[in-house]
Motif scaffolding. Sequence first.
Motif, PDB file in Angstrom:
ATOM      1  N   ASP A  59      -4.257   7.902  -2.984  1.00 45.48           N
ATOM      2  CA  ASP A  59      -4.074   9.291  -3.402  1.00 45.48           C
ATOM      3  C   ASP A  59      -4.620  10.203  -2.314  1.00 45.48           C
ATOM      4  O   ASP A  59      -5.828  10.330  -2.140  1.00 45.48           O
ATOM      5  N   CYS A  60      -3.719  10.819  -1.577  1.00 41.61           N
ATOM      6  CA  CYS A  60      -4.109  11.644  -0.430  1.00 41.61           C
ATOM      7  C   CYS A  60      -4.621  13.005  -0.889  1.00 41.61           C
ATOM      8  O   CYS A  60      -4.252  13.495  -1.951  1.00 41.61           O
TER       9      CYS A  60
ATOM     10  N   ALA B 228      -4.344   7.470   5.505  1.00 39.20           N
ATOM     11  CA  ALA B 228      -3.590   6.825   4.428  1.00 39.20           C
ATOM     12  C   ALA B 228      -2.222   6.367   4.914  1.00 39.20           C
ATOM     13  O   ALA B 228      -1.771   5.261   4.606  1.00 39.20           O
ATOM     14  N   LEU B 229      -1.545   7.206   5.687  1.00 39.16           N
ATOM     15  CA  LEU B 229      -0.204   6.867   6.167  1.00 39.16           C
ATOM     16  C   LEU B 229      -0.242   5.727   7.187  1.00 39.16           C
ATOM     17  O   LEU B 229       0.676   4.908   7.239  1.00 39.16           O
ATOM     18  N   VAL B 230      -1.294   5.667   7.978  1.00 33.79           N
ATOM     19  CA  VAL B 230      -1.424   4.564   8.932  1.00 33.79           C
ATOM     20  C   VAL B 230      -1.728   3.256   8.202  1.00 33.79           C
ATOM     21  O   VAL B 230      -1.310   2.184   8.628  1.00 33.79           O
TER      22      VAL B 230
ATOM     23  N   LEU C 204      -8.695   9.513  -2.144  1.00 36.56           N
ATOM     24  CA  LEU C 204      -9.003  10.059  -0.828  1.00 36.56           C
ATOM     25  C   LEU C 204      -9.160  11.578  -0.848  1.00 36.56           C
ATOM     26  O   LEU C 204      -9.145  12.218   0.202  1.00 36.56           O
ATOM     27  N   ASP C 205      -9.326  12.141  -2.028  1.00 33.02           N
ATOM     28  CA  ASP C 205      -9.486  13.576  -2.169  1.00 33.02           C
ATOM     29  C   ASP C 205     -10.958  13.880  -2.469  1.00 33.02           C
ATOM     30  O   ASP C 205     -11.494  13.374  -3.453  1.00 33.02           O
TER      31      ASP C 205
ATOM     32  N   LYS D 218       0.864  -1.189   0.000  1.00 32.99           N
ATOM     33  CA  LYS D 218       0.000   0.000   0.000  1.00 32.99           C
ATOM     34  C   LYS D 218       0.899   1.237   0.000  1.00 32.99           C
ATOM     35  O   LYS D 218       1.710   1.422   0.901  1.00 32.99           O
ATOM     36  N   LEU D 219       0.736   2.031  -1.046  1.00 35.64           N
ATOM     37  CA  LEU D 219       1.631   3.154  -1.312  1.00 35.64           C
ATOM     38  C   LEU D 219       0.845   4.460  -1.245  1.00 35.64           C
ATOM     39  O   LEU D 219       0.014   4.741  -2.116  1.00 35.64           O
ATOM     40  N   ALA D 220       1.075   5.242  -0.194  1.00 36.38           N
ATOM     41  CA  ALA D 220       0.426   6.547  -0.047  1.00 36.38           C
ATOM     42  C   ALA D 220       1.240   7.604  -0.783  1.00 36.38           C
ATOM     43  O   ALA D 220       2.448   7.705  -0.593  1.00 36.38           O
TER      44      ALA D 220
END
Length: 272
Positions: free
Chosen positions: A123-124, A135-137, A39-40, A4-6
Amino acid sequence: MAIKLAVLSQKGGTGKTTAVRHLADMFRRAGLRVAAVDLDPQGNLSDYFDVDPAADPTIRDVLTGSAKAKAALHVAPDGVSVIPSNLQLAEAEVALAGKMGRELTLRRALKPIDGDFDVIFLDCPPNLGLLTVNALVAADQALLSAEAQYFALQGVEQALEVIELARDGLNPDLQWLGVVFTIADMRTVHSREAQASLKAHVGDKLLDTVVRQSIAYAESAERAVSIIDHRPDLGADYLALADELLRRLELTAARAQLKPLLDASQDGAPAR
């Protein structure tokens, strides 16, 4: 389990969503099973993948618990699975703020689809708020996008602070994959100085590949097609970037599958 790549930045306009759209496409062309989570609340990634604006359920429903992640996956025309977003996600972020364990919501929601994909891009939003923290968690790796301008270093430093907060609190295994330098015109002194400043501060975390500035990205977004289909010469940038990231992620087989496309782009791309 999926990597999983943020992908994040401290502000808008850094080419972050464009990077997610094209890296997802390049990884798919490398034979990987790829998903992307928008995620935007602006939903730009969903639009870029040509996901139906009326698609339902969305990431809002997943985060609020009214839908499972698997049900929210919509297959884009180019074959990437997308969990889309829309403006209602802003309401979900407000609702999440009052919940216990709110930072773990996305991690828990994505767990059931972990085995269905090789890579899941997150996608943050263009800020460092609760959705980015989620996302980072949830992520294994974080990739920063930095526009070729004077304040790039400041934005990277702020994003790194949030990565450290996620590490210290809830995700100690989170790795920082690197920084991609985007929207760059390396013919200008300004872009070269911005790149040199970043290099001096982050060292080999700055990826070698530079994504060139071009109106063609806006054109490809309007057409909802990958840059490699719209302008193959510019597609060479993202093929090279994908190859560099696959090397860092140690995805050797995918790199081998991407190599013919990369070689063809480097041999045949016309001068810009």
